[in-house]
Design a protein around this motif. Structure first.
Motif, PDB file in Angstrom:
ATOM      1  N   ARG A  81      55.733  25.569  12.081  1.00 15.25           N
ATOM      2  CA  ARG A  81      56.527  26.514  12.874  1.00 15.25           C
ATOM      3  C   ARG A  81      57.517  25.763  13.762  1.00 15.25           C
ATOM      4  O   ARG A  81      58.666  26.191  13.936  1.00 15.25           O
ATOM      5  N   ALA A  82      57.088  24.632  14.301  1.00 15.23           N
ATOM      6  CA  ALA A  82      57.949  23.846  15.182  1.00 15.23           C
ATOM      7  C   ALA A  82      59.158  23.268  14.437  1.00 15.23           C
ATOM      8  O   ALA A  82      60.231  23.095  15.014  1.00 15.23           O
ATOM      9  N   THR A  83      58.980  22.971  13.146  1.00 17.86           N
ATOM     10  CA  THR A  83      60.085  22.391  12.365  1.00 17.86           C
ATOM     11  C   THR A  83      60.845  23.434  11.565  1.00 17.86           C
ATOM     12  O   THR A  83      61.812  23.113  10.874  1.00 17.86           O
ATOM     13  N   GLY A  84      60.408  24.690  11.651  1.00 11.98           N
ATOM     14  CA  GLY A  84      61.066  25.743  10.882  1.00 11.98           C
ATOM     15  C   GLY A  84      60.777  25.665   9.397  1.00 11.98           C
ATOM     16  O   GLY A  84      61.571  26.131   8.574  1.00 11.98           O
ATOM     17  N   SER A  85      59.644  25.084   9.047  1.00 11.52           N
ATOM     18  CA  SER A  85      59.254  24.936   7.640  1.00 11.52           C
ATOM     19  C   SER A  85      58.261  26.033   7.259  1.00 11.52           C
ATOM     20  O   SER A  85      57.135  26.049   7.774  1.00 11.52           O
ATOM     21  N   PRO A  86      58.642  26.951   6.374  1.00 14.25           N
ATOM     22  CA  PRO A  86      57.707  27.991   5.933  1.00 14.25           C
ATOM     23  C   PRO A  86      56.484  27.360   5.285  1.00 14.25           C
ATOM     24  O   PRO A  86      56.610  26.445   4.469  1.00 14.25           O
ATOM     25  N   ALA A  87      55.296  27.835   5.659  1.00 16.46           N
ATOM     26  CA  ALA A  87      54.061  27.258   5.132  1.00 16.46           C
ATOM     27  C   ALA A  87      53.184  28.338   4.515  1.00 16.46           C
ATOM     28  O   ALA A  87      53.147  29.473   5.005  1.00 16.46           O
ATOM     29  N   LEU A  88      52.491  27.982   3.455  1.00  8.63           N
ATOM     30  CA  LEU A  88      51.621  28.934   2.770  1.00  8.63           C
ATOM     31  C   LEU A  88      50.368  28.243   2.268  1.00  8.63           C
ATOM     32  O   LEU A  88      50.430  27.206   1.614  1.00  8.63           O
ATOM     33  N   SER A  89      49.214  28.845   2.589  1.00  8.91           N
ATOM     34  CA  SER A  89      47.952  28.386   2.022  1.00  8.91           C
ATOM     35  C   SER A  89      47.815  29.018   0.645  1.00  8.91           C
ATOM     36  O   SER A  89      47.628  30.228   0.514  1.00  8.91           O
ATOM     37  N   VAL A  90      47.919  28.201  -0.398  1.00 11.73           N
ATOM     38  CA  VAL A  90      47.943  28.713  -1.764  1.00 11.73           C
ATOM     39  C   VAL A  90      46.633  29.384  -2.160  1.00 11.73           C
ATOM     40  O   VAL A  90      46.619  30.380  -2.887  1.00 11.73           O
ATOM     41  N   LEU A  91      45.512  28.856  -1.682  1.00 16.32           N
ATOM     42  CA  LEU A  91      44.218  29.402  -2.083  1.00 16.32           C
ATOM     43  C   LEU A  91      43.725  30.550  -1.204  1.00 16.32           C
ATOM     44  O   LEU A  91      42.802  31.268  -1.593  1.00 16.32           O
ATOM     45  N   GLN A  92      44.315  30.739  -0.028  1.00 16.59           N
ATOM     46  CA  GLN A  92      43.798  31.750   0.896  1.00 16.59           C
ATOM     47  C   GLN A  92      43.784  33.160   0.307  1.00 16.59           C
ATOM     48  O   GLN A  92      42.790  33.886   0.455  1.00 16.59           O
ATOM     49  N   PRO A  93      44.873  33.609  -0.361  1.00 19.84           N
ATOM     50  CA  PRO A  93      44.811  34.959  -0.957  1.00 19.84           C
ATOM     51  C   PRO A  93      43.686  35.098  -1.972  1.00 19.84           C
ATOM     52  O   PRO A  93      43.052  36.152  -2.067  1.00 19.84           O
ATOM     53  N   VAL A  94      43.413  34.035  -2.713  1.00 17.97           N
ATOM     54  CA  VAL A  94      42.328  34.067  -3.702  1.00 17.97           C
ATOM     55  C   VAL A  94      40.977  34.115  -2.997  1.00 17.97           C
ATOM     56  O   VAL A  94      40.078  34.874  -3.388  1.00 17.97           O
ATOM     57  N   HIS A  95      40.827  33.305  -1.936  1.00 22.76           N
ATOM     58  CA  HIS A  95      39.587  33.335  -1.162  1.00 22.76           C
ATOM     59  C   HIS A  95      39.340  34.724  -0.576  1.00 22.76           C
ATOM     60  O   HIS A  95      38.215  35.240  -0.599  1.00 22.76           O
ATOM     61  N   SER A  96      40.389  35.334  -0.046  1.00 24.30           N
ATOM     62  CA  SER A  96      40.249  36.663   0.558  1.00 24.30           C
ATOM     63  C   SER A  96      39.795  37.686  -0.473  1.00 24.30           C
ATOM     64  O   SER A  96      38.934  38.536  -0.198  1.00 24.30           O
ATOM     65  N   LEU A  97      40.379  37.597  -1.668  1.00 24.18           N
ATOM     66  CA  LEU A  97      39.997  38.521  -2.731  1.00 24.18           C
ATOM     67  C   LEU A  97      38.538  38.319  -3.135  1.00 24.18           C
ATOM     68  O   LEU A  97      37.778  39.274  -3.296  1.00 24.18           O
TER      69      LEU A  97
END
Length: 276
Positions: A81-97
């Protein structure tokens, strides 16, 4: 077409293979855009993560990550967030499901898919078998193979075999050479799935010419003669049809696509034995 570039940071607490595959599969959908990949595997400590963050600060871009430790995840997201770089946890949506469906919570285990379990040793065993049975070697125990690949020289047999071995399939590959009979063990084999690999004569000639060029060898032989190669391909096609072996045309297929088709054929092949 003018090509543009962006920095793609792949941060993993394991080997990074999942992120690399996901990142490349997604980036390939955008014409004229290429990712400058920064891969950071085995990030499991704060010190390691800080080095990663330092590089992200120097070259902001998209950040994909697979970190299971919550404190590392939170620190990375704050830095992004400090560098303005979009970040995504690739496995999180799968874990949530999975959590929603199974009604259970996961346990943080970095690199769990690469643990030294039975599946891991199965892949190692398959790799050893495949390397020992490359290019027609040791044909006497072919019935121990899961898959046997046949094809003329330079029809992608070896790289496909290695890829299948990494999927846990013991794979032997045998070249079809003009004037040389097929090893009797191939026709006797009942357990393995036998698959014929075909490619257009033009494609075979092109690959063979490049091979000879790399070896600085003479390219005047029938090995790269268009008519001779066409006869080789036609003969292999007749052989496959005679034995009713499934055939895959690899002319425009990647190794991964060819292997995926063979894995599906092998699944169907195994079902025949289960049904008996």
């Amino acid at each position: 077409m003018v090509r543009s570039y962006f920095h793609l940071h792949l941060v993993s607490d394991s080997t990074g293979e999942t992120l690399i595959n996901v990142g490349r599969a997604a980036a390939a959908q955008y014409e004229g855009v290429s990712a400058i990949e920064h891969v950071y595997p085995l990030v499991r400590s704060s010190a390691q993560l800080e080095r990663v963050i330092s590089e992200i600060e120097q070259a902001p871009g998209i950040v994909l990550y697979t970190l299971v430790e919550q404190d590392l995840t939170e620190r990375l997201e704050v830095a992004c967030r400090a560098t303005g770089s979009p970040a995504l946890s690739v496995l999180q949506p799968v874990h949530s499901l999975l959590q929603s469906y199974l009604g259970a919570h996961s346990t943080a285990r970095p690199g769990a898919q690469h643990m030294l379990n039975a599946e891991y040793f199965k892949r190692i065993d398959a790799m050893n078998f495949t390397l020992a049975h490359d290019d027609g070697n040791l044909p006497l125990d072919l019935d121990e193979a899961d898959v046997i690949l046949l094809g003329v020289s330079r029809s992608s047999k070896t790289p496909t075999s290695i890829y299948l071995a990494n999927r846990g399939l013991k794979t032997a590959n045998i070249p079809l050479v003009p004037g040389m009979p097929l090893p009797p063990a191939v026709e006797r084999a009942r357990k393995p799935l036998v698959v014929g690999l075909l490619a257009s004569p033009e494609r075979i000639v092109q690959i063979r010419q490049n091979r000879l060029l790399s070896l600085k060898a003479d390219d005047s032989s029938s090995y790269v003669d268009r008519e001779a190669v066409a006869n080789e391909v036609a003969a292999s096609r007749k052989l496959f049809a005679k034995h009713r072996w499934p055939v895959i045309d690899v002319t425009r297929r990647s190794i991964e696509e060819t292997a995926a088709a063979i894995v599906e054929l092998h699944r169907e092949h195994r079902l025949k034995f289960i049904a008996v």
